[in-house]
Write an enzyme that holds these catalytic residues in place. Structure first.
Site, PDB file in Angstrom:
ATOM      1  N   THR A   4     -41.480   5.771   3.326  1.00 59.96           N
ATOM      2  CA  THR A   4     -42.068   7.100   3.473  1.00 59.96           C
ATOM      3  C   THR A   4     -41.502   8.103   2.473  1.00 59.96           C
ATOM      4  O   THR A   4     -42.251   8.822   1.808  1.00 59.96           O
ATOM      5  CB  THR A   4     -41.825   7.632   4.906  1.00 59.96           C
ATOM      6  N   THR A   5     -40.178   8.160   2.377  1.00 66.09           N
ATOM      7  CA  THR A   5     -39.533   9.152   1.518  1.00 66.09           C
ATOM      8  C   THR A   5     -39.935   8.956   0.059  1.00 66.09           C
ATOM      9  O   THR A   5     -40.215   9.923  -0.663  1.00 66.09           O
ATOM     10  CB  THR A   5     -38.005   9.061   1.664  1.00 66.09           C
ATOM     11  N   HIS A  57     -46.971   9.392  10.564  1.00 61.05           N
ATOM     12  CA  HIS A  57     -46.598   8.069  11.074  1.00 61.05           C
ATOM     13  C   HIS A  57     -47.610   7.571  12.112  1.00 61.05           C
ATOM     14  O   HIS A  57     -47.451   6.480  12.665  1.00 61.05           O
ATOM     15  CB  HIS A  57     -45.218   8.123  11.732  1.00 61.05           C
ATOM     16  N   ARG A  73     -44.215  -2.445   4.527  1.00 61.97           N
ATOM     17  CA  ARG A  73     -43.016  -3.119   4.042  1.00 61.97           C
ATOM     18  C   ARG A  73     -42.784  -4.383   4.863  1.00 61.97           C
ATOM     19  O   ARG A  73     -43.173  -4.454   6.034  1.00 61.97           O
ATOM     20  CB  ARG A  73     -41.824  -2.169   4.185  1.00 61.97           C
ATOM     21  N   TYR A 109     -44.434  -1.980  -0.179  1.00 61.64           N
ATOM     22  CA  TYR A 109     -43.169  -1.483  -0.714  1.00 61.64           C
ATOM     23  C   TYR A 109     -42.608  -2.447  -1.754  1.00 61.64           C
ATOM     24  O   TYR A 109     -42.135  -2.035  -2.813  1.00 61.64           O
ATOM     25  CB  TYR A 109     -42.195  -1.310   0.454  1.00 61.64           C
ATOM     26  N   GLY A 151     -32.395   0.886  -0.978  1.00 60.98           N
ATOM     27  CA  GLY A 151     -33.658   0.885  -1.708  1.00 60.98           C
ATOM     28  C   GLY A 151     -33.963  -0.438  -2.368  1.00 60.98           C
ATOM     29  O   GLY A 151     -34.673  -0.487  -3.379  1.00 60.98           O
TER      30      GLY A 151
END
Length: 343
Positions: free
Chosen positions: A95-96, A156, A179, A245, A311
């Protein structure tokens, strides 16, 4: 494209996101959601099953102000603009990063003449640069009330439960990123333990794993959330983009290029030649964002550094046993049967 400047973000933190409003919302819907099936979550909090998905009862800990009350309120009151852009994710799925990329892409002309030190993403958290629709019900003046421009929003909420106004508006675009479920599980495990009150002690991986496999995570089950947007992307391929992702990590530049095109902000040949695409990838990199967000809290009251751990792809192998991994693989195989969803 309307978006928050750092000063506006600060103002929203202090004035617009009202804890008092949250209490009123929870009280308003409590009689309704107290009739829903529920299970114990963490820190003596409950998870409620609503429209096939689980939501927290509170809203001030673990993930800002998002709870069953704010979701129900958003469904009732959120007003979509057909030119809005919506970024949809399950928590801990990227999300970020997606927020940062979308914000940087659509605002690159606005900030290109500024020095790097003034770019919002170099002084603010991506969560403070564009709002969740679940937070809009807490503002004294909702972002969507400004009809002079289109807006960037995140959510969300699973696709079937999105506010009706979003579906009916024929909004220009929805971007969804998913993801690997193992990566989501481990990211959620670390996120909870970073924010959980010390008096409750640390959670063990086995406990989080068991709940995850049962689908009992906020906005879960994971597999149903992902499938809801995947199906929608097949039905509306020109309006809904489905990303993973892992693919974004493995080929960031090409995927950012695709993302810009889908958003309606494609890079010009001149921009490509001048390295603008690469600058955005670097600006939104884990290394840069984690450095910027070492201290402070977001408007939702979450420590900024809680959103940045590694990450990386595949870190789950350091935490899950072979048996755990096989269980998730089997569930994923069954749930995603007939869907072209790979990581």
């Amino acid at each position: 494209m309307s978006s928050a400047t750092p000063s506006q973000s600060s103002e929203r933190c202090l004035e617009s996101l009202k804890v008092a409003n949250l209490s009123l919302i929870l009280d308003r819907y409590m009689d309704t959601y107290n009739t829903f099936p529920k299970e114990k979550f963490y820190m003596n909090e409950d998870l409620y099953l609503y429209q096939g998905f689980w939501y927290r009862s509170g809203g001030l800990v673990l993930h800002g102000f998002i709870s069953i009350g704010t979701v129900m309120a958003a469904q009732e009151t959120f007003q979509a603009n057909p030119y809005d852009i919506y970024l949809a994710t399950l928590p801990k799925s990227g999300t970020t990063w997606l927020k940062a990329l979308a914000f940087a892409i659509v605002n690159r002309t606005k900030y290109k003449t500024n020095s790097l030190s003034t770019h919002p993403l170099l002084i603010s958290n991506p969560h403070d640069c564009l709002p969740f629709i679940e937070h809009e019900v807490l503002r004294t003046r909702p972002t969507y009330a400004d009809l002079s421009d289109a807006h960037l929003f995140a959510t969300h909420i699973p696709y079937p439960s999105l506010p009706k106004s979003i579906i009916d508006s024929g909004c220009r675009v929805v971007i969804y990123i998913c993801r690997n479920p193992k990566g989501v599980l481990i990211s959620w495990f670390h996120f909870i333990n970073k924010l959980i009150e010390k008096s409750y002690g640390s959670l063990i991986i086995e406990e989080v794993f068991e709940r995850f496999c049962k689908g009992m995570t906020p906005c879960g089950p994971y597999w149903d959330h992902v499938k809801s947007y995947y199906k929608a992307s097949l039905e509306h391929p020109t309006r809904i983009m489905f990303l993973t992702y892992e693919n974004m990590i493995n080929d960031s530049e090409n995927n950012v290029k695709r993302l810009a095109e889908f958003l309606g902000y494609p890079f010009t040949e001149e921009e490509k030649a001048n390295g603008v695409l690469q600058e955005i990838v670097k600006l939104c990199s884990f290394e840069n964002l984690s450095e910027v967000n070492k201290n402070g809290k977001t408007c939702g009251g979450v420590p900024k550094n809680a959103f940045f751990r590694q990450g990386k792809v595949g870190d789950w192998s350091n935490y899950l046993t072979d048996e755990m991994s096989n269980v998730i693989d089997q569930i994923t195989l069954e749930k995603f049967n007939g869907f072209d969803i790979t990581f």
